[in-house]
Enzyme design. Structure first.
Site, PDB file in Angstrom:
ATOM      1  N   GLY A 217       1.202  -1.421   0.376  1.00  0.00           N
ATOM      2  CA  GLY A 217       0.208  -0.097  -0.038  1.00  0.00           C
ATOM      3  C   GLY A 217       1.036   1.449  -0.357  1.00  0.00           C
ATOM      4  O   GLY A 217       1.999   0.477  -0.930  1.00  0.00           O
ATOM      5  N   SER A 218       0.703   2.279   1.276  1.00  0.00           N
ATOM      6  CA  SER A 218       1.081   4.108   0.786  1.00  0.00           C
ATOM      7  C   SER A 218       2.223   3.699   1.053  1.00  0.00           C
ATOM      8  O   SER A 218       2.185   4.088   1.027  1.00  0.00           O
ATOM      9  CB  SER A 218       0.214   5.015   0.887  1.00  0.00           C
ATOM     10  OG  SER A 218      -0.519   4.940   0.758  1.00  0.00           O
TER      11      SER A 218
END
Length: 489
Positions: A217-218
């Protein structure tokens, strides 16, 4: 001698030569193979009949052998078994060893070449052979805090010393009790094994380093940021395109920012603000501008794809195939085919904390003979230079801002500058069960001005979209904060 006797003598001579040849082949050619054959029960009796050396953490034995009145003579015992199982693994009269029990087996069972002096003394004096001891880098307080902070969640925590690469904590939950598999009651050990492998929670999996890997993810935006800053064309204050919605090239698919938020004015944003708010569109667009090679090279500089043994084998992280710009944009926000481990994400934070230099992670600090003399000591070594010192300084500033003013706020510690990055990663499963819930990530280090610890936390499928904890920040950042506080207290 008549003809019949000569023929019989010849046959006996040939049979004798065949017998000598077969014995020689078995004794000198097949010896190693037969010794290593798991079906050879003599090996099991020999291994278990010798006092195996202890595994030690901070002066305390967490795995040791106790003399018992069974044919195997020594019972392997694990203190706080579930707490340390991802590190120690187990040794058993039924199953092959795992963890440190396997990786340092020759030291623990006393057959390592480094223990030649001890073996020679045992041979001369007729003493019973003993195994050596293995001292680990794990901090017991950090291990316990991380384990308790994860609680009932499925996940992992890895903590590193950024300056040396020493592994300070390595937790995977749910865990298991290795004493069950070490039992000399083979029926009980087999029953415990069946229960563990049939447990849907998969307690035997070491989620910190091995087996399944996870979309980051981020947290992967740290790779994008490092790649951009390393070109020299960007600073934290450089404004980059940051639309609310980014249509991917050659596709009708789009990327939006988390929860549909607007990143600054809806057209552009500084890199600093984009990381602070964890906007998606600026980093997707940035990756397409930089190109696949820049992103891939930067990821590899942080250890992506690199075989690693600490000495437990770490599953290499991967980016997967990136056939076009649309795929590159999805890769840039840590989705599509990007997969990693908590160990890898701890290495990213540790390299930034250590002025851009990634130190090779290691678990074994010292190996000792049975008389406690040191036979081997790990010297910290550099694995790579992930980014320059200047880039590391800029990234530290940006990560401190994430915690002070952005998505990483739950990791704030009064009086301590914590640097961090959150991540909430789609699992890639869409079956309506909890397996489709996103993974919650947080990677960090502290204190920012003099880093003493880097921590990565993963909560697998923990981000329930219908609940209040639908972010890596809410779930994983508080766990990292607890571990950091324990280190700094």
């Amino acid at each position: 001698m008549n003809a019949p006797l000569r023929r019989i003598s010849a046959v006996v001579l040939v049979m004798f030569l065949v017998l000598i040849g077969a014995l020689t082949y078995i004794q000198f050619v097949q010896a190693s193979e037969l010794n290593a054959d798991s079906r050879n029960v003599r090996i099991t009796y020999r291994e278990q009949g010798r006092e195996r050396g202890p595994i030690v953490i901070a002066g305390e034995e967490i795995a040791y052998s106790v003399e018992v009145d069974t044919p195997y003579r020594f019972q392997r015992t694990y203190a706080d078994g579930a707490l340390y199982a991802p590190v120690t693994g187990y040794t058993s009269v039924v199953f092959q060893p795992t963890g440190i029990e396997r990786a340092a087996n020759s030291v623990l069972n006393g057959t390592s070449p480094t223990l030649w002096r001890q073996r020679l003394e045992d041979l001369i004096t007729g003493s019973q052979p003993e195994g050596g001891s293995v001292e680990l880098t794990i901090d017991p307080e950090l291990q316990r805090v991380a384990y308790e902070a994860l609680g009932e969640a499925e996940g992992a925590v890895v903590a590193l010393d950024p300056a040396t690469g020493a592994v300070l904590a390595m937790v995977s939950t749910p865990s298991f009790d290795p004493n069950l598999l070490a039992s000399h009651d083979t029926a009980a050990a087999n029953s415990a094994w069946e229960d563990l492998i049939n447990d849907p929670a998969d307690p035997l999996a070491n989620r910190a380093i091995a087996g399944q890997t996870y979309a980051p993810g981020s947290t992967f935006k740290l790779i994008d940021t490092a790649a951009a800053l390393s070109t020299g064309d960007y600073t934290p204050e450089t404004r980059v395109p940051a639309p609310d919605v980014l249509t991917l090239p050659g596709s009708t698919a789009t990327i939006q920012n988390p929860a549909g938020l607007t990143c600054d004015d809806g057209e552009t944003a500084t890199l600093m603000l984009a990381l602070q708010k964890s906007c998606n569109t600026p980093f997707a667009d940035l990756a397409m501008t930089l190109g696949e090679d820049a992103i891939r090279d930067q990821a590899e500089a942080f250890g992506w794809g690199e075989p690693l043994d600490i000495p437990l084998t770490v599953t290499p992280s991967r980016l997967g195939e990136i056939p076009d710009d649309a795929a590159l944009a999805q890769t840039a926000i840590g989705q599509r085919d990007v997969r990693t481990t908590p160990m890898q994400m701890a290495m990213v934070a540790a390299a930034i904390a250590n002025d851009g230099v990634l130190m090779r992670p290691y678990l074994i600090a010292t190996e000792r003979a049975a008389d406690l003399s040191v036979v081997s000591e790990t010297e910290p070594s550099e694995m790579s230079t992930a980014v320059s010192t200047d880039v590391a300084e800029m990234m530290t500033e940006m990560m401190v801002n994430v915690v002070a003013n952005g998505t990483g706020a739950p990791a704030q510690i009064p009086g301590v500058a914590v640097a961090g990055k959150t991540g909430t990663a789609e699992s890639g499963i869409d079956d309506g069960t909890t397996a489709s819930f996103p993974h919650a990530w947080f990677t960090s280090f502290a204190p920012a001005e003099d880093p003493q610890i880097a921590v990565a936390v993963l909560v697998v499928n923990g981000a329930d979209p219908s609940g209040d904890n639908y972010t890596g920040a809410r779930l994983s950042a508080p766990i990292a904060r607890a571990v950091i506080e324990a280190k700094l207290s």
